[in-house]
Design a protein around this motif. Structure first.
Motif, PDB file in Angstrom:
ATOM      1  N   ASP A 124       0.814  -1.217   0.000  1.00 57.73           N
ATOM      2  CA  ASP A 124       0.000   0.000   0.000  1.00 57.73           C
ATOM      3  C   ASP A 124       0.850   1.272   0.000  1.00 57.73           C
ATOM      4  OD1 ASP A 124      -2.314  -1.478  -0.026  1.00 57.73           O
ATOM      5  OD2 ASP A 124      -2.539  -1.468   2.163  1.00 57.73           O
ATOM      6  N   SER A 125       2.026   1.224   0.603  1.00 59.61           N
ATOM      7  CA  SER A 125       2.833   2.439   0.720  1.00 59.61           C
ATOM      8  C   SER A 125       3.824   2.626  -0.429  1.00 59.61           C
ATOM      9  CB  SER A 125       3.604   2.424   2.044  1.00 59.61           C
ATOM     10  OG  SER A 125       4.539   1.358   2.048  1.00 59.61           O
ATOM     11  N   ASN A 126       4.025   1.628  -1.259  1.00 66.24           N
ATOM     12  CA  ASN A 126       5.009   1.721  -2.336  1.00 66.24           C
ATOM     13  C   ASN A 126       4.418   2.454  -3.538  1.00 66.24           C
ATOM     14  OD1 ASN A 126       6.618   0.847  -4.738  1.00 66.24           O
ATOM     15  ND2 ASN A 126       7.777  -0.176  -3.126  1.00 66.24           N
ATOM     16  N   LYS A 127       5.220   3.332  -4.146  1.00 68.95           N
ATOM     17  CA  LYS A 127       4.732   4.132  -5.274  1.00 68.95           C
ATOM     18  C   LYS A 127       4.635   3.339  -6.568  1.00 68.95           C
ATOM     19  CE  LYS A 127       6.423   8.473  -3.452  1.00 68.95           C
ATOM     20  NZ  LYS A 127       7.331   9.593  -3.623  1.00 68.95           N
ATOM     21  N   ILE A 128       5.370   2.257  -6.674  1.00 64.91           N
ATOM     22  CA  ILE A 128       5.311   1.457  -7.898  1.00 64.91           C
ATOM     23  C   ILE A 128       4.231   0.387  -7.796  1.00 64.91           C
ATOM     24  CG2 ILE A 128       6.609  -0.164  -9.338  1.00 64.91           C
ATOM     25  CD1 ILE A 128       9.081   1.528  -8.783  1.00 64.91           C
ATOM     26  N   THR A 129       4.140  -0.277  -6.655  1.00 61.27           N
ATOM     27  CA  THR A 129       3.121  -1.324  -6.512  1.00 61.27           C
ATOM     28  C   THR A 129       1.728  -0.739  -6.360  1.00 61.27           C
ATOM     29  OG1 THR A 129       3.448  -1.440  -4.121  1.00 61.27           O
ATOM     30  CG2 THR A 129       4.752  -2.930  -5.494  1.00 61.27           C
ATOM     31  N   GLN A 130       1.600   0.423  -5.766  1.00 61.32           N
ATOM     32  CA  GLN A 130       0.351   1.178  -5.637  1.00 61.32           C
ATOM     33  C   GLN A 130      -0.792   0.340  -5.070  1.00 61.32           C
ATOM     34  OE1 GLN A 130      -0.383   2.939  -9.466  1.00 61.32           O
ATOM     35  NE2 GLN A 130       1.403   4.255  -9.327  1.00 61.32           N
TER      36      GLN A 130
END
Length: 173
Positions: A105-111
């Motif tokens: 949830d917090s990663n910008k790539i995995t979104q």
């Protein structure tokens, strides 16, 4: 005409880059926020396919395109671009478990998507496979430049070393 090993590596690398393009295009298609890292990975894959596979096909049929210096330059640039793309994406996803919801949830790539997480990890793996092939091809190009010269097939330099210039001697008749 390029060497058989060079052509085999080009075919394998083409497959790796096509798989990477598929994974990265899926990441681009499902993104909610802009990610320049994913865009750069797409550029590196497209550049690799264009300069490695397409140029390699033309270099097999048009002799002046197969200069060792040109092949070395393109292989080295492809190595740098794919290594950078794999590293940039790996740093962006930070190699955590895709089942960890707080990470996803917090990663910008995995979104927030476990599927995007797995696709990004697979893209990193295929980019590094492609990078290893480009490194091998770069080393092959260096050895080819050393043995044949930077701009030719090496026939002139081999004749010069063996003394076969001018009138043949009696031992050559």
């Amino acid at each position: 005409m390029l060497a058989l090993a060079d052509n085999i590596l080009r075919i394998i690398n083409f497959l790796f880059l096509v798989i990477s393009i598929g994974l990265i295009s899926s990441l681009l298609n499902t993104q909610h926020r802009h990610s320049s890292r994913v865009n750069y990975c797409m550029f590196a894959c497209a550049y690799g396919i264009f300069t490695d596979s397409l140029y390699g096909v033309f270099a097999n049929f048009i002799e002046p395109l197969a200069w060792p210096l040109v092949l070395f330059t393109l292989d080295f640039l492809n190595f740098v671009f794919t290594f950078t793309a794999g590293t940039v994406l790996a740093v962006g996803i930070r190699a955590h478990s895709c089942n960890n919801s707080s990470y996803v949830d917090s990663n910008k790539i995995t979104q927030g998507s476990g599927t995007r997480c797995r696709q990004a990890q697979a893209a990193v793996a295929f980019l590094y496979f492609s990078c290893a092939i480009f490194l091998a091809k770069t080393l092959m190009s260096v050895f080819n430049m050393i043995s044949n010269g930077a701009f030719g097939s090496g026939s002139f330099s081999k004749r010069r070393r063996t003394g076969q210039v001018g009138v043949p001697t009696i031992s050559q008749v």
